[in-house]
Design an enzyme around this catalytic site. Structure first.
Site, PDB file in Angstrom:
ATOM      1  N   PHE A  59      45.565  37.800  43.553  1.00 17.08           N
ATOM      2  CA  PHE A  59      45.544  38.860  44.632  1.00 17.08           C
ATOM      3  C   PHE A  59      46.461  40.068  44.614  1.00 17.08           C
ATOM      4  O   PHE A  59      46.648  40.866  45.021  1.00 17.08           O
ATOM      5  CB  PHE A  59      45.004  38.603  45.731  1.00 17.08           C
ATOM      6  CG  PHE A  59      45.436  39.030  47.130  1.00 17.08           C
ATOM      7  CD1 PHE A  59      43.773  39.547  47.379  1.00 17.08           C
ATOM      8  CD2 PHE A  59      46.348  39.028  48.198  1.00 17.08           C
ATOM      9  CE1 PHE A  59      43.703  40.680  49.005  1.00 17.08           C
ATOM     10  CE2 PHE A  59      46.550  40.109  48.707  1.00 17.08           C
ATOM     11  CZ  PHE A  59      44.759  40.183  49.963  1.00 17.08           C
ATOM     12  N   GLU A  60      47.782  38.669  43.984  1.00 17.56           N
ATOM     13  CA  GLU A  60      49.464  39.254  44.273  1.00 17.56           C
ATOM     14  C   GLU A  60      49.382  39.922  42.981  1.00 17.56           C
ATOM     15  O   GLU A  60      50.000  41.115  43.072  1.00 17.56           O
ATOM     16  CB  GLU A  60      50.521  38.248  44.365  1.00 17.56           C
ATOM     17  CG  GLU A  60      50.501  37.957  45.446  1.00 17.56           C
ATOM     18  CD  GLU A  60      49.259  36.706  45.824  1.00 17.56           C
ATOM     19  OE1 GLU A  60      48.452  36.137  45.439  1.00 17.56           O
ATOM     20  OE2 GLU A  60      48.528  36.563  47.714  1.00 17.56           O
ATOM     21  N   VAL A  83      39.962  33.543  37.947  1.00 19.47           N
ATOM     22  CA  VAL A  83      39.609  33.724  39.166  1.00 19.47           C
ATOM     23  C   VAL A  83      38.513  32.943  39.433  1.00 19.47           C
ATOM     24  O   VAL A  83      37.688  33.357  38.418  1.00 19.47           O
ATOM     25  CB  VAL A  83      38.949  34.731  39.827  1.00 19.47           C
ATOM     26  CG1 VAL A  83      38.857  34.844  41.528  1.00 19.47           C
ATOM     27  CG2 VAL A  83      40.349  35.662  40.097  1.00 19.47           C
ATOM     28  N   ILE A  84      38.394  31.766  39.985  1.00 19.09           N
ATOM     29  CA  ILE A  84      36.756  31.056  39.709  1.00 19.09           C
ATOM     30  C   ILE A  84      35.943  30.842  41.005  1.00 19.09           C
ATOM     31  O   ILE A  84      36.659  30.125  42.065  1.00 19.09           O
ATOM     32  CB  ILE A  84      37.447  29.429  38.765  1.00 19.09           C
ATOM     33  CG1 ILE A  84      38.024  29.613  37.678  1.00 19.09           C
ATOM     34  CG2 ILE A  84      36.592  28.438  38.705  1.00 19.09           C
ATOM     35  CD1 ILE A  84      38.877  28.367  36.611  1.00 19.09           C
ATOM     36  N   HIS A  90      36.697  33.237  48.837  1.00 20.17           N
ATOM     37  CA  HIS A  90      37.946  34.026  48.666  1.00 20.17           C
ATOM     38  C   HIS A  90      37.335  34.735  47.279  1.00 20.17           C
ATOM     39  O   HIS A  90      37.840  35.461  47.034  1.00 20.17           O
ATOM     40  CB  HIS A  90      38.997  32.818  48.415  1.00 20.17           C
ATOM     41  CG  HIS A  90      39.477  32.870  49.406  1.00 20.17           C
ATOM     42  ND1 HIS A  90      39.379  32.149  50.525  1.00 20.17           N
ATOM     43  CD2 HIS A  90      40.683  33.388  49.742  1.00 20.17           C
ATOM     44  CE1 HIS A  90      41.011  32.170  50.984  1.00 20.17           C
ATOM     45  NE2 HIS A  90      41.956  33.339  50.349  1.00 20.17           N
ATOM     46  N   PHE A 115      43.399  44.990  32.940  1.00 20.32           N
ATOM     47  CA  PHE A 115      42.735  44.189  33.023  1.00 20.32           C
ATOM     48  C   PHE A 115      42.614  43.252  32.418  1.00 20.32           C
ATOM     49  O   PHE A 115      41.111  42.629  32.278  1.00 20.32           O
ATOM     50  CB  PHE A 115      41.269  44.872  34.119  1.00 20.32           C
ATOM     51  CG  PHE A 115      40.779  44.364  35.042  1.00 20.32           C
ATOM     52  CD1 PHE A 115      41.240  44.008  36.735  1.00 20.32           C
ATOM     53  CD2 PHE A 115      39.030  43.518  34.669  1.00 20.32           C
ATOM     54  CE1 PHE A 115      40.633  42.911  37.302  1.00 20.32           C
ATOM     55  CE2 PHE A 115      38.301  42.419  35.724  1.00 20.32           C
ATOM     56  CZ  PHE A 115      39.130  42.460  37.157  1.00 20.32           C
ATOM     57  N   ARG A 129      36.916  31.714  26.616  1.00 24.45           N
ATOM     58  CA  ARG A 129      37.627  32.995  26.710  1.00 24.45           C
ATOM     59  C   ARG A 129      38.638  32.941  26.464  1.00 24.45           C
ATOM     60  O   ARG A 129      39.591  34.303  26.391  1.00 24.45           O
ATOM     61  CB  ARG A 129      36.993  34.020  28.187  1.00 24.45           C
ATOM     62  CG  ARG A 129      36.060  33.601  28.500  1.00 24.45           C
ATOM     63  CD  ARG A 129      35.073  33.873  29.894  1.00 24.45           C
ATOM     64  NE  ARG A 129      34.309  34.608  30.244  1.00 24.45           N
ATOM     65  CZ  ARG A 129      32.505  33.847  30.123  1.00 24.45           C
ATOM     66  NH1 ARG A 129      33.063  32.843  30.293  1.00 24.45           N
ATOM     67  NH2 ARG A 129      31.471  34.387  30.256  1.00 24.45           N
TER      68      ARG A 129
END
Ligand code: DLZ
Length: 156
Positions: A59-60, A83-84, A90, A115, A129
């Site tokens: 998010f930051e 992000v999991i 969330h 990204f 990955r």
């Protein structure tokens, strides 16, 4: 009349690159960082032209990237996060925020911001990955290099 083709390459000389790494899921983001550094150095970027910084979570990332771009003369930045899903709402909020934030940064700063954010259902998918082959941090690094090169060709 003939068609004009303009393409970038992954070796833009003398580029200065920032990397912002999210601490959430750091076991995975650190492997993405390793992949990004390997790709940068393998394409001729000097260590003294690389700045690595960290932020708390994905998010930051947009604000951290913006602050880095504002404070250093960089040609591009690689944003790395994982992000999991993990059954929390969330996931959607963080994914939406970081995606929107990073595209806005690309367009507003006119500098490429890659990204390098994995959005997966579980840890296993994320780990798959960031191996030696197909490391998404390395792929994000190549994307930023190609965009720097493309911009130089289009803007000169
Ligand atoms: C809160 C949160 C959650 C639940 N999951 C993740 C995640 O999987 N990956 C990630 O990078 N960050 C996560 N965060 C933290 C948020 O990105 C952010 O740091 C906090 O909401 C504080 O603003």
């Amino acid at each position: 009349m003939s068609i004009t083709y303009i393409e970038g390459n992954t070796k833009p000389e003398g580029s200065k690159i920032g990397i912002v790494v999210s601490r959430w899921n750091s076991a995975i983001t650190d492997r993405m960082l390793d992949g990004a550094l390997k790709a940068l150095k393998g394409n001729g970027i000097k260590e003294e032209d690389i700045i690595v910084t960290r932020c708390p979570g994905s998010f930051e990332l947009p604000l951290a990237v913006q602050s880095l771009l504002d404070s250093k003369p960089l040609d591009g930045v690689i944003a790395l996060g994982v992000v999991i899903r993990g059954g929390t709402p969330h996931f959607e909020y963080v994914c939406d925020a970081v995606t929107r934030g990073i595209i806005d940064l690309n367009l507003n700063s006119k500098k490429p911001v890659a990204f390098g954010v994995l959005t997966t259902d579980d840890v296993k998918q994320a780990v798959a990955r960031v191996g030696d082959k197909g490391n998404k941090g390395g792929e994000a690094a190549l994307a930023v290099l190609e965009m720097i090169s493309l911009q130089r060709k289009l803007n000169h």
